[in-house]
Design a protein around this motif. Structure first.
Motif, short mmCIF file in Angstrom:
data_model
loop_
_atom_site.label_atom_id
_atom_site.label_comp_id
_atom_site.label_asym_id
_atom_site.label_seq_id
_atom_site.Cartn_x
_atom_site.Cartn_y
_atom_site.Cartn_z
N ILE A 162 0.83 -1.20 0.00
CA ILE A 162 0.00 0.00 0.00
C ILE A 162 0.87 1.26 0.00
N GLU A 163 1.96 1.23 0.76
CA GLU A 163 2.85 2.39 0.81
C GLU A 163 3.44 2.69 -0.57
N ILE A 164 3.75 1.65 -1.31
CA ILE A 164 4.36 1.82 -2.64
C ILE A 164 3.32 2.16 -3.70
N VAL A 165 2.19 1.47 -3.67
CA VAL A 165 1.18 1.63 -4.72
C VAL A 165 0.25 2.81 -4.46
N GLY A 166 -0.04 3.06 -3.19
CA GLY A 166 -0.93 4.17 -2.86
C GLY A 166 -2.19 3.76 -2.15
N SER A 167 -2.75 2.61 -2.52
CA SER A 167 -3.95 2.13 -1.83
C SER A 167 -4.11 0.64 -2.06
N GLU A 177 -5.35 -4.27 -5.45
CA GLU A 177 -6.22 -5.43 -5.65
C GLU A 177 -6.89 -5.39 -7.02
N ARG A 178 -7.33 -4.21 -7.46
CA ARG A 178 -7.95 -4.09 -8.79
C ARG A 178 -6.97 -4.47 -9.88
N ALA A 179 -5.71 -4.03 -9.73
CA ALA A 179 -4.70 -4.35 -10.73
C ALA A 179 -4.48 -5.85 -10.84
N VAL A 180 -4.56 -6.54 -9.71
CA VAL A 180 -4.38 -8.00 -9.72
C VAL A 180 -5.60 -8.68 -10.33
N LEU A 181 -6.79 -8.31 -9.89
CA LEU A 181 -8.01 -8.98 -10.33
C LEU A 181 -8.27 -8.79 -11.82
N THR A 182 -7.87 -7.65 -12.37
CA THR A 182 -8.10 -7.44 -13.81
C THR A 182 -7.25 -8.38 -14.66
N LEU A 224 2.84 -9.60 -11.35
CA LEU A 224 1.80 -8.62 -11.04
C LEU A 224 2.33 -7.52 -10.12
N LEU A 225 3.13 -7.91 -9.14
CA LEU A 225 3.72 -6.91 -8.25
C LEU A 225 4.64 -5.98 -9.03
N GLY A 226 5.40 -6.53 -9.96
CA GLY A 226 6.27 -5.71 -10.78
C GLY A 226 5.48 -4.72 -11.62
N ASP A 227 4.34 -5.17 -12.12
CA ASP A 227 3.51 -4.31 -12.96
C ASP A 227 2.96 -3.11 -12.21
N ILE A 228 2.76 -3.25 -10.89
CA ILE A 228 2.24 -2.12 -10.12
C ILE A 228 3.36 -1.39 -9.38
N GLY A 229 4.59 -1.69 -9.75
CA GLY A 229 5.72 -0.94 -9.23
C GLY A 229 6.31 -1.42 -7.92
N VAL A 230 5.98 -2.63 -7.52
CA VAL A 230 6.52 -3.17 -6.26
C VAL A 230 7.71 -4.05 -6.57
#
Length: 240
Positions: free
Chosen positions: A121-126, A131-136, A194-200
């Motif tokens: 959450i700290e890295i992504v923002g919320s 969760e939306r990025a993963v589920l899509t 997926l984590l890489g895709d959202i910048g983690v």
């Protein structure tokens, strides 16, 4: 296992300890989910079929009082255990027949008070954005999952890596922070992608976690204003 500076005998001892821990973790996860399935009303016949044993064998092995409680599983914090439960629930919700690394990631995000989710959450923002990025990226399946949804080899690898991370960090528990780093280390798993895709990244997640763990340790070393205050568990991540 990195023991470059250790002598050969020390390496043998360490390898044996890790092998015992990994075996115990796998057995204890099965015990945990069997107990949950029984609490949900699953019959012994259904459990036997899911586990590949007879109804009688399942009863003998998992009747109350017969379930093993090895010390290894006590290494998992309450929140870390809950992550594995949530992972199975998310796999069931998506009608997937196995619990894979992406389901562990969803379980991690679902346990949002854990350090693992907090770092994401700290890295992504919320949490919702993550969760939306993963589920899509996850298509619903068409299976009717069994009472006990098996873990894939990759998801087991994540738990092995979580143990390795905990040992390397000299922690005597396995928390959600170790599961997150285990997910990122298992680079051939979908969760790492997926984590890489959202910048983690592993580096950023590790830095965030160290900062949080250090803050917890400092706060617990600071004398409480009220001498009678319960400062919680001894380990920094006891609830992580």
């Amino acid at each position: 296992m990195d023991l470059t500076d250790a002598d050969p005998l020390a390496k043998v001892t360490e390898a044996q300890q890790r092998a015992r821990s990994l075996s115990g973790i796998g057995d204890s996860l099965i015990d945990h989910f069997v107990t949950k399935a029984r609490e949900a009303g699953t019959s012994w016949s259904q459990l036997g079929e899911a586990l590949g044993v007879t109804k009688q064998a399942a009863q003998q092995r998992w009747l109350p009082g017969n379930v093993r409680q090895p010390a290894n599983f006590s290494r998992f914090t309450q929140r870390a255990r809950h992550v594995t439960v949530l992972a199975q629930e998310r796999a069931r919700d998506l009608r997937h027949g196995q619990v894979d690394t992406e389901h562990l990631l969803l379980g991690l995000l679902g346990e949002e008070e854990g350090l693992g989710a907090k770092a994401v959450i700290e890295i992504v923002g919320s949490r919702d954005a993550a969760e939306r990025a993963v589920l899509t990226r996850l298509a619903p399946g068409s299976e009717n999952p069994p009472a006990h949804i098996p873990f894939t080899e990759l998801s087991k690898t994540v738990l092995r890596e979580a143990l390795n991370v905990a040992l390397e960090m000299r922690h005597n528990y396995i928390g959600t922070e170790h599961i997150l780093l285990g997910l990122l280390r298992t680079t051939d798993g979908k969760a790492a992608e997926l984590l890489g895709d959202i910048g983690v990244t592993y580096r950023d997640a590790y830095a965030s976690l160290i900062k949080m763990i250090t803050a917890i340790e400092v706060s617990r070393r600071t004398p409480a204003k009220d001498a009678g205050t319960d400062r919680g568990a001894e380990d920094p991540g006891a609830q992580a």
